[in-house]
Design a protein around this motif. Structure first.
Motif, PDB file in Angstrom:
ATOM      1  N   HIS A  22     -50.499 -23.219 -40.403  1.00  0.00           N
ATOM      2  CA  HIS A  22     -49.433 -24.210 -40.286  1.00  0.00           C
ATOM      3  C   HIS A  22     -48.275 -23.897 -41.228  1.00  0.00           C
ATOM      4  CE1 HIS A  22     -47.344 -27.985 -39.745  1.00  0.00           C
ATOM      5  NE2 HIS A  22     -47.243 -28.046 -41.057  1.00  0.00           N
ATOM      6  N   CYS A  26     -44.268 -23.207 -40.581  1.00  0.00           N
ATOM      7  CA  CYS A  26     -43.562 -24.449 -40.908  1.00  0.00           C
ATOM      8  C   CYS A  26     -42.896 -24.284 -42.269  1.00  0.00           C
ATOM      9  CB  CYS A  26     -44.558 -25.607 -40.918  1.00  0.00           C
ATOM     10  SG  CYS A  26     -43.788 -27.220 -41.135  1.00  0.00           S
ATOM     11  N   CYS A  28     -42.880 -26.638 -44.584  1.00  0.00           N
ATOM     12  CA  CYS A  28     -43.452 -27.534 -45.593  1.00  0.00           C
ATOM     13  C   CYS A  28     -44.376 -26.771 -46.536  1.00  0.00           C
ATOM     14  CB  CYS A  28     -44.194 -28.698 -44.929  1.00  0.00           C
ATOM     15  SG  CYS A  28     -45.767 -28.268 -44.161  1.00  0.00           S
ATOM     16  N   CYS A  34     -45.469 -31.745 -44.260  1.00  0.00           N
ATOM     17  CA  CYS A  34     -44.818 -32.556 -43.238  1.00  0.00           C
ATOM     18  C   CYS A  34     -45.857 -33.418 -42.526  1.00  0.00           C
ATOM     19  CB  CYS A  34     -44.091 -31.648 -42.235  1.00  0.00           C
ATOM     20  SG  CYS A  34     -45.211 -30.689 -41.184  1.00  0.00           S
ATOM     21  N   GLY A  37     -48.540 -31.326 -41.105  1.00  0.00           N
ATOM     22  CA  GLY A  37     -49.271 -30.593 -42.130  1.00  0.00           C
ATOM     23  C   GLY A  37     -50.117 -31.476 -43.030  1.00  0.00           C
TER      24      GLY A  37
HETATM   25 ZN   LIG Z   1     -45.468 -28.573 -41.855  1.00  0.00          ZN
END
Ligand SMILES: [Zn+2]
Length: 60
Positions: A22, A26, A28, A34, A37
């Motif tokens: 992830h 992503c 984050c 996020c 996540g």
């Molecule tokens: Zn994320």
């Protein structure tokens, strides 16, 4: 008994892989995951703690 034979370790690694997959795709981070996540990181954290407890109990 080795670590790799433990079902807990398998779940821990699966959660770790999900989380790292992830964050790779992503923007984050663990400090600020996020919406997608957050549950992945929470699951990974829980399993990491459980695994560390497991190691502590089986050490020596
Ligand atoms: Zn994320």
């Amino acid at each position: 008994m080795t670590a790799r034979q433990s079902p807990l370790y398998t779940r821990y690694m699966a959660a770790f892989n999900e989380w790292t997959t992830h964050v790779t795709g992503c923007s984050c981070r663990a400090e600020a995951p996020c919406e997608v996540g957050a549950p992945l990181f929470e699951r990974f954290s829980r399993l990491q703690e459980a695994w560390n407890n497991h190691l502590t109990q089986h050490r020596r």
